[in-house]
Design an enzyme around this catalytic site. Structure first.
Site, PDB file in Angstrom:
ATOM      1  N   CYS A   1       0.916  -1.174   0.004  1.00  0.00           N
ATOM      2  CA  CYS A   1       0.185   0.053   0.100  1.00  0.00           C
ATOM      3  C   CYS A   1       0.691   1.275   0.030  1.00  0.00           C
ATOM      4  O   CYS A   1       1.812   1.256   0.307  1.00  0.00           O
ATOM      5  CB  CYS A   1      -0.961   0.033   1.065  1.00  0.00           C
ATOM      6  SG  CYS A   1      -1.997  -1.253   1.474  1.00  0.00           S
TER       7      CYS A   1
ATOM      8  N   GLY B   1       1.146  -0.696  -4.570  1.00  0.00           N
ATOM      9  CA  GLY B   1      -0.123  -1.550  -4.265  1.00  0.00           C
ATOM     10  C   GLY B   1      -0.915  -1.000  -5.798  1.00  0.00           C
ATOM     11  O   GLY B   1      -1.147  -0.039  -6.018  1.00  0.00           O
TER      12      GLY B   1
ATOM     13  N   ASN C   1      -0.940   1.874   5.578  1.00  0.00           N
ATOM     14  CA  ASN C   1       0.273   1.115   4.995  1.00  0.00           C
ATOM     15  C   ASN C   1       0.943   0.413   6.106  1.00  0.00           C
ATOM     16  O   ASN C   1       1.375   0.944   6.841  1.00  0.00           O
ATOM     17  CB  ASN C   1       1.101   2.098   3.978  1.00  0.00           C
ATOM     18  CG  ASN C   1       2.413   1.201   3.665  1.00  0.00           C
ATOM     19  OD1 ASN C   1       3.526   1.989   3.673  1.00  0.00           O
ATOM     20  ND2 ASN C   1       2.305   0.097   3.592  1.00  0.00           N
ATOM     21  N   GLY C   2       0.797  -0.886   5.905  1.00  0.00           N
ATOM     22  CA  GLY C   2       1.578  -1.722   6.829  1.00  0.00           C
ATOM     23  C   GLY C   2       0.582  -2.964   7.121  1.00  0.00           C
ATOM     24  O   GLY C   2      -0.061  -3.182   6.301  1.00  0.00           O
TER      25      GLY C   2
ATOM     26  N   TYR D   1      14.439  -2.892  -2.503  1.00  0.00           N
ATOM     27  CA  TYR D   1      13.489  -3.197  -3.557  1.00  0.00           C
ATOM     28  C   TYR D   1      12.016  -2.171  -3.747  1.00  0.00           C
ATOM     29  O   TYR D   1      11.763  -1.807  -4.395  1.00  0.00           O
ATOM     30  CB  TYR D   1      12.913  -4.768  -3.602  1.00  0.00           C
ATOM     31  CG  TYR D   1      11.937  -4.926  -4.389  1.00  0.00           C
ATOM     32  CD1 TYR D   1      12.009  -4.685  -5.912  1.00  0.00           C
ATOM     33  CD2 TYR D   1      10.633  -5.245  -4.149  1.00  0.00           C
ATOM     34  CE1 TYR D   1      10.894  -5.189  -6.743  1.00  0.00           C
ATOM     35  CE2 TYR D   1       9.595  -5.466  -4.839  1.00  0.00           C
ATOM     36  CZ  TYR D   1       9.663  -5.364  -6.182  1.00  0.00           C
ATOM     37  OH  TYR D   1       8.578  -5.487  -7.128  1.00  0.00           O
TER      38      TYR D   1
ATOM     39  N   ASP E   1      20.192  -8.787  -9.749  1.00  0.00           N
ATOM     40  CA  ASP E   1      18.852  -8.545  -9.475  1.00  0.00           C
ATOM     41  C   ASP E   1      18.757  -8.441  -8.099  1.00  0.00           C
ATOM     42  O   ASP E   1      19.818  -8.527  -7.219  1.00  0.00           O
ATOM     43  CB  ASP E   1      18.073 -10.089  -9.743  1.00  0.00           C
ATOM     44  CG  ASP E   1      16.529  -9.687  -9.899  1.00  0.00           C
ATOM     45  OD1 ASP E   1      16.153  -8.618  -9.585  1.00  0.00           O
ATOM     46  OD2 ASP E   1      15.732 -10.614 -10.459  1.00  0.00           O
TER      47      ASP E   1
ATOM     48  N   CYS F   1      14.732  -3.199  10.613  1.00  0.00           N
ATOM     49  CA  CYS F   1      14.248  -4.343  10.564  1.00  0.00           C
ATOM     50  C   CYS F   1      14.818  -5.298   9.512  1.00  0.00           C
ATOM     51  O   CYS F   1      14.946  -4.777   8.302  1.00  0.00           O
ATOM     52  CB  CYS F   1      12.624  -4.687  10.374  1.00  0.00           C
ATOM     53  SG  CYS F   1      12.076  -6.152  10.085  1.00  0.00           S
TER      54      CYS F   1
HETATM   55  S1  SF4 Z   1      12.918  -6.087   6.603  1.00  0.00           S
HETATM   56 FE1  SF4 Z   1      11.266  -6.676   8.120  1.00  0.00          FE
HETATM   57  S2  SF4 Z   1       9.574  -5.522   7.433  1.00  0.00           S
HETATM   58 FE2  SF4 Z   1      11.106  -5.488   5.671  1.00  0.00          FE
HETATM   59  S3  SF4 Z   1      10.327  -6.964   4.533  1.00  0.00           S
HETATM   60 FE3  SF4 Z   1      11.771  -7.743   5.783  1.00  0.00          FE
HETATM   61  S4  SF4 Z   1      10.553  -8.918   7.661  1.00  0.00           S
HETATM   62 FE4  SF4 Z   1       9.240  -7.296   6.446  1.00  0.00          FE
END
Ligand code: SF4
Length: 505
Positions: A23, A50, A124-125, A274, A377, A465
């Site tokens: 999204c 999205g 979004n999330g 990406y 890629d 993350c």
């Molecule tokens: S880094 Fe974390 S938030 Fe991003 S796609 Fe991977 S698991 Fe999902």
């Protein structure tokens, strides 16, 4: 799955799903401006996030109108529909589903009546305590004229229902702004929210700031958007990010900022790899430059003797530029992309489907023939696309095909808004890099390391993350059965028994 923005390497094969974005949101407060048209162009810039449905809600100060439908932004809206959406505040949304099916009822912005008017909200999330929130919604007091029943099957509608349904101790309804500090701290997961009542535009971001959300300035107003690139398209200047754990409210009294949680930044590293547009900046770092740097570091970590570096267009292009630069191997275009085939809703017949990758990419035989190729890629999910690509390049006369990937192996699912695949479908789950390379038919395969990918973003590792690569999730997750995409469909279909089963002990 149709995609915008010209990036397509993950969905090259008809019927094959790669990592899907979750999204794009856009909001504008600008008296005297054509806010619906600004939102249309903002969503256009966010189409890559999205492509299942699109919607715009507009307030004229006394009522909110919502127009939404399945399809791309350009398919959903025309001059007539945009012309009917008059007002000075707008919220827009382009959806890819992560919780809740891809159906009209789940298109956004979601809309609900409140005790003071109404609310329209885009998200979004993806949330990880959907079952808990469903329980909170079920416990909301019934107020005449305000429906609290969950009609939709997405986590977003639960947020909307909670913001719409809060009451004071004496039972009187709270405003959307008064409800926010009560509701937002209870939401767990990734959420970049843009919403409004009749008078005020709001933007809120989860305490980890997993998905991006930025604030921009127009000459006569304000804009909030998933990516800074969407500010550029509507002539807004970048002001700052909405901070993790921050709520911003904008109306004729100006901009108010408050905190509903302490910031614990864990931005999604895959946005840099990406998801985000290359011309977007996240946390002060340009996405294109990050990708080029990933390519440079990949070349140093995984060199190979070759004649030509080619990208999988277009998502692999910046990393291929970086790989060529650092390796000294010439960069070239070996594949021509058909930009428009992914934008049709006409399903290919079985005969055409068998053409597979050639529907979207065609090799430049004159460039490829006899060459030792490095194909760059950004990621591999199931591997079907790369397998077809390697075969196609060999058929076009490549002497050798070496595959280089500018992110580490994807081994874990994402619960924060990216629908990769189930763990069992991920090719890196259970296969070594060498085995994957053999499965693709490549002469060699190498991925960038996690540390090199992170360093290329210039963001401190603890603030990102990386869970899909290393399994270290940035928050506690509930039991797997409470995380499914169809969680709320199960609840609605199964009635009280299913709802009880979904409640946490
Ligand atoms: S880094 Fe974390 S938030 Fe991003 S796609 Fe991977 S698991 Fe999902």
């Amino acid at each position: 799955m149709p995609r915008g923005d010209g990036r397509l390497s993950h969905d090259l094969l008809p019927g094959e799903k790669g990592p899907q974005d979750a999204c794009g949101v856009f909001g504008v407060w600008a008296p005297g401006e054509e806010v619906a048209k600004l939102t249309y162009f903002g969503l256009y810039a966010l189409q890559h996030r999205g492509q299942e449905s699109a919607g715009i809600a507009v307030s004229n100060g006394s009522q909110i109108l919502v127009f939404k439908d399945m399809g791309l932004v350009s398919q959903v809206f025309d001059e007539t529909s945009l012309g009917s959406l008059t007002g000075h505040i707008a919220v827009g949304h382009a959806r890819y589903s992560t919780t809740g099916a891809s159906v009209w009822e789940n298109a956004q912005p979601t809309f609900r009546a409140t005790g003071h008017g109404s609310i329209a909200l885009g998200h979004n999330g993806n949330l990880v305590n959907t079952a808990e929130l469903a329980e909170l919604v079920a416990d909301l007091p019934q107020t005449p004229g305000r429906a609290t029943k969950v009609a939709a099957t997405n986590d977003t509608d639960l947020i909307t229902a909670l913001l719409a349904g809060q009451t004071a101790a004496d039972g009187s309804p709270l405003s959307v702004e008064e409800a926010a500090p009560l509701v937002l701290p209870k939401i767990k997961g990734a959420f970049s929210l843009v919403y409004m009542d009749e008078h005020t535009l709001y933007a809120a971001r989860d305490p980890q700031g997993i998905r991006p959300l930025v604030l921009g300035r127009l000459e006569r107003g304000w804009v909030v958007a998933s990516e800074s690139a969407a500010l550029d398209i509507c002539g807004a200047s970048f002001v700052r990010e909405i901070e993790p754990g921050e709520l911003v409210a904008i109306d004729e009294q100006g901009l108010r900022s408050s905190r509903f949680a302490e910031a614990r930044p864990k931005g999604c590293v895959f946005e840099y790899v990406y998801l985000a547009r290359p011309d977007t900046d996240i946390a002060g770092r340009n996405v294109y430059l990050s990708r080029v740097e990933m390519g440079r570091r990949l070349a140093r970590e995984a060199p190979v003797e070759a004649d030509l570096v080619i990208p999988t267009p277009e998502s692999g292009t910046p990393a291929a530029v970086g790989y060529a630069e650092a390796s000294g191997i010439p960069y070239g275009s070996g594949l021509v992309k058909n930009s428009y085939v992914g934008r049709t809703f006409i399903q290919p017949s079985q005969t055409i489907r068998q053409l597979g990758i050639r529907l979207k990419l065609n090799p430049l035989k004159e460039v490829i023939r006899g060459k030792r190729l490095v194909v760059v890629d950004d990621s591999i999910v199931r591997g079907n696309t790369q397998r077809a690509l390697v075969r196609m390049l060999r058929e076009a006369g490549a002497a050798e095909v070496h595959v280089r990937i500018s992110s580490p192996p994807v081994k874990w699912p994402c619960f924060f808004g990216i629908d990769f695949a189930t763990r069992a479908e991920l090719i890196a789950n259970g296969m070594s890099v060498q085995e994957i390379g053999q499965s693709l038919g490549a002469d060699s395969l190498a991925y960038i390391s996690i540390d090199a990918m992170v360093e290329a973003t210039t963001i401190a590792k603890p603030n990102l993350c990386r869970a899909c690569f290393d399994g270290e999730y940035p928050m506690e997750l509930p039991d797997p059965e409470l995380l499914g995409k169809q969680l709320l469909e199960v609840e609605l279909a199964g009635g009280a028994d299913a709802a009880d089963a979904l409640r946490r002990p």
